[in-house]
Design a protein around this motif. Structure first.
Motif, short mmCIF file in Angstrom:
data_model
loop_
_atom_site.label_atom_id
_atom_site.label_comp_id
_atom_site.label_asym_id
_atom_site.label_seq_id
_atom_site.Cartn_x
_atom_site.Cartn_y
_atom_site.Cartn_z
N ILE A 2 0.85 -1.19 0.00
CA ILE A 2 0.00 0.00 0.00
C ILE A 2 0.89 1.24 0.00
CG2 ILE A 2 -1.77 1.31 1.23
CD1 ILE A 2 -2.60 -1.30 2.62
N LEU A 3 0.73 2.06 -1.03
CA LEU A 3 1.40 3.36 -1.09
C LEU A 3 0.30 4.42 -1.02
CD1 LEU A 3 3.90 5.16 -1.55
CD2 LEU A 3 3.47 4.93 -4.01
N GLN A 4 0.33 5.26 0.03
CA GLN A 4 -0.75 6.24 0.21
C GLN A 4 -0.21 7.59 0.66
OE1 GLN A 4 -3.37 4.48 3.10
NE2 GLN A 4 -1.87 4.50 4.73
N SER A 5 -0.97 8.65 0.33
CA SER A 5 -0.53 9.99 0.64
C SER A 5 -1.72 10.93 0.78
CB SER A 5 0.41 10.51 -0.45
OG SER A 5 0.82 11.84 -0.19
N ASP A 6 -1.54 11.98 1.60
CA ASP A 6 -2.54 13.06 1.63
C ASP A 6 -2.09 14.22 0.76
OD1 ASP A 6 -0.51 14.20 3.08
OD2 ASP A 6 -1.63 14.40 4.94
N PHE A 7 -0.99 14.00 0.00
CA PHE A 7 -0.44 14.98 -0.94
C PHE A 7 -0.08 16.30 -0.26
CE2 PHE A 7 -3.26 12.15 -3.31
CZ PHE A 7 -2.37 11.63 -4.23
N SER A 8 0.24 16.19 1.04
CA SER A 8 0.61 17.39 1.78
C SER A 8 1.73 17.07 2.78
CB SER A 8 -0.61 17.95 2.50
OG SER A 8 -0.25 19.07 3.29
N ARG A 9 1.38 16.38 3.87
CA ARG A 9 2.34 16.19 4.96
C ARG A 9 2.62 14.73 5.29
NH1 ARG A 9 -0.72 20.54 8.93
NH2 ARG A 9 -0.31 22.42 7.66
N LEU A 17 4.44 3.93 2.93
CA LEU A 17 4.48 2.68 2.17
C LEU A 17 4.43 1.52 3.15
CD1 LEU A 17 4.94 0.99 -0.43
CD2 LEU A 17 7.41 1.25 0.00
N SER A 18 3.46 0.64 2.97
CA SER A 18 3.29 -0.51 3.86
C SER A 18 3.37 -1.81 3.06
CB SER A 18 1.94 -0.46 4.58
OG SER A 18 1.79 0.75 5.29
N VAL A 19 4.02 -2.82 3.62
CA VAL A 19 4.04 -4.16 3.04
C VAL A 19 3.49 -5.10 4.11
CG1 VAL A 19 5.44 -5.99 2.03
CG2 VAL A 19 6.04 -3.60 1.62
N ASN A 73 9.15 14.08 8.75
CA ASN A 73 9.88 13.13 9.59
C ASN A 73 9.94 11.76 8.91
OD1 ASN A 73 10.06 14.90 12.11
ND2 ASN A 73 7.85 14.82 11.77
N ALA A 74 11.14 11.20 8.78
CA ALA A 74 11.29 9.84 8.24
C ALA A 74 10.89 8.85 9.31
CB ALA A 74 12.74 9.62 7.80
N THR A 75 9.84 8.07 9.06
CA THR A 75 9.29 7.17 10.08
C THR A 75 9.42 5.70 9.67
OG1 THR A 75 7.07 7.35 9.12
CG2 THR A 75 7.64 8.88 10.88
N VAL A 76 9.52 4.86 10.68
CA VAL A 76 9.51 3.41 10.52
C VAL A 76 8.57 2.86 11.57
CG1 VAL A 76 10.83 1.26 10.52
CG2 VAL A 76 11.89 3.37 9.69
N GLY A 77 7.69 1.93 11.18
CA GLY A 77 6.75 1.39 12.14
C GLY A 77 6.24 0.02 11.75
N VAL A 78 5.39 -0.50 12.60
CA VAL A 78 4.73 -1.78 12.36
C VAL A 78 3.25 -1.52 12.11
CG1 VAL A 78 4.08 -4.00 13.37
CG2 VAL A 78 6.37 -3.07 13.77
N ASP A 79 2.74 -2.04 11.01
CA ASP A 79 1.32 -1.95 10.69
C ASP A 79 0.64 -3.26 11.01
OD1 ASP A 79 1.22 0.64 9.84
OD2 ASP A 79 0.97 0.20 7.71
N LEU A 80 -0.52 -3.17 11.65
CA LEU A 80 -1.41 -4.32 11.81
C LEU A 80 -2.64 -4.05 10.95
CD1 LEU A 80 -1.18 -4.72 15.69
CD2 LEU A 80 0.17 -5.89 13.95
N GLY A 116 -0.18 -8.32 9.38
CA GLY A 116 0.68 -7.21 9.77
C GLY A 116 1.91 -7.14 8.89
N GLY A 117 2.69 -6.11 9.11
CA GLY A 117 3.90 -5.93 8.32
C GLY A 117 4.64 -4.68 8.74
N ILE A 118 5.47 -4.18 7.84
CA ILE A 118 6.32 -3.03 8.14
C ILE A 118 5.86 -1.83 7.32
CG2 ILE A 118 8.04 -3.59 6.36
CD1 ILE A 118 10.17 -2.69 8.50
N ALA A 119 6.09 -0.64 7.86
CA ALA A 119 5.68 0.60 7.19
C ALA A 119 6.80 1.63 7.26
CB ALA A 119 4.42 1.16 7.85
N PHE A 120 6.98 2.34 6.15
CA PHE A 120 7.94 3.44 6.07
C PHE A 120 7.19 4.70 5.63
CE2 PHE A 120 10.02 -0.52 4.96
CZ PHE A 120 11.12 -0.53 5.81
N GLY A 121 7.67 5.86 6.03
CA GLY A 121 6.97 7.06 5.60
C GLY A 121 7.71 8.36 5.82
N ARG A 122 7.08 9.42 5.32
CA ARG A 122 7.43 10.80 5.63
C ARG A 122 6.18 11.42 6.25
NH1 ARG A 122 12.73 12.70 5.61
NH2 ARG A 122 13.88 11.46 4.10
#
Length: 201
Positions: A61-68, A72-74, A118-125, A93-99
Motif C-alpha cells: 500500500i502506497l498512500q498519501s494526503d499529498f501534503s504532509r 508505504l506498507s508491506v 519526519n522519516a518514520t519506521v513502524g509496524v502496521d497491523l 501485519g507488516g512493516i511501514a515506512f513514511g514521511r
C-alpha cells in the motif's frame, strides 16, 4: 467520508448475501485504489495484492494526503471464509515506512511543536472483510500503526476502503504454478550423460 464507509459496508453485506458463486471468483493478483481516513488526515493510495499460498496474501500500500503524510506498507494477511472463499475476513501485519508530520509537547512552554517531513519506521497491523465479485475485490479494514522511529505519537489508527481489479485469476495462477512444477520435475528426471562422454567427439 465516514458515511461512505457505512454505505460500502452495507453494499459488501448485500453482495455477500445475494451474489452466487457463478458471479464471483477468487483471485491471484489484484490492484486498485485505497482510501484511508484517520483523525490526522485523509489519504488516497494504490493497493496491490498477491496471493502467495492458499488463504495467504501479500499487500503493498502506497498512500498519501499529498501534503504532509506519505507512507508505504508491506503486509502479509491470512484470509478465512465467512460465507464462502469469496467473502472472507482477514488479519495480518507488516512493516511501514513514511514521511510524516508529528506533534511533540514541550513541557516547559506547554506548547505543542508541529514538525514535518519526519522519516518514520513502524509496524502496521490490519484486520478487515473482503468480497470478490465478478472482476472486482472490495474490502473494508482497520489498520493501526505502531511507531518505532521518527515521530512522537506511538500509535495511529486508520480506516480504509479498497476497490481492486482482478489482474490474474486464482485458476490461472495455479495453472502456471503446476506448469512450472511439471517442467522442474521433467528437468530433474532427465537422464544425465556420463562424465566420460564429455571427452568424446
Amino acid at each position: 467520508m465516514i458515511q461512505s464507509y457505512k454505505v460500502l459496508s452495507a453494499l459488501i453485506l448485500f453482495f455477500a448475501l445475494a451474489a452466487s458463486p457463478l458471479l464471483a471468483q477468487r483471485y491471484g493478483t489484484a490492484a486498485g485504489v485505497r482510501l484511508g481516513n484517520s483523525q490526522l488526515s485523509r489519504t488516497v493510495g494504490l493497493s496491490v495484492q498477491q496471493r502467495i499460498v492458499e488463504r495467504v496474501t501479500v499487500e503493498g500500500i502506497l498512500q498519501s494526503d499529498f501534503s504532509r503524510n506519505t507512507t508505504l506498507s508491506v503486509l502479509a494477511k491470512k484470509h478465512s471464509p465467512i460465507i464462502s472463499k469469496r467473502f472472507n475476513y482477514y488479519y495480518g501485519g507488516g512493516i511501514a515506512f513514511g514521511r510524516e508530520e508529528s506533534f511533540i509537547k514541550n513541557d516547559e512552554t506547554m506548547q505543542v511543536d508541529h514538525t514535518f517531513g519526519n522519516a518514520t519506521v513502524g509496524v502496521d497491523l490490519i484486520g478487515g472483510i473482503e468480497l470478490t465479485v465478478a472482476n472486482a475485490v472490495l474490502s473494508l479494514d482497520y489498520k493501526p500503526n505502531i511507531n518505532l522511529a521518527g515521530r512522537s505519537e506511538f500509535y495511529r489508527g486508520q480506516i480504509g476502503i479498497s476497490a481492486r481489479t482482478v489482474l490474474v485469476k486464482s485458476k490461472e495462477q495455479k495453472k502456471k504454478q503446476k506448469q512450472r512444477q511439471k517442467a522442474k520435475k521433467a528437468a530433474q528426471n532427465q537422464p544425465r550423460k556420463p562424465f566420460s562422454e564429455l571427452f568424446k567427439k
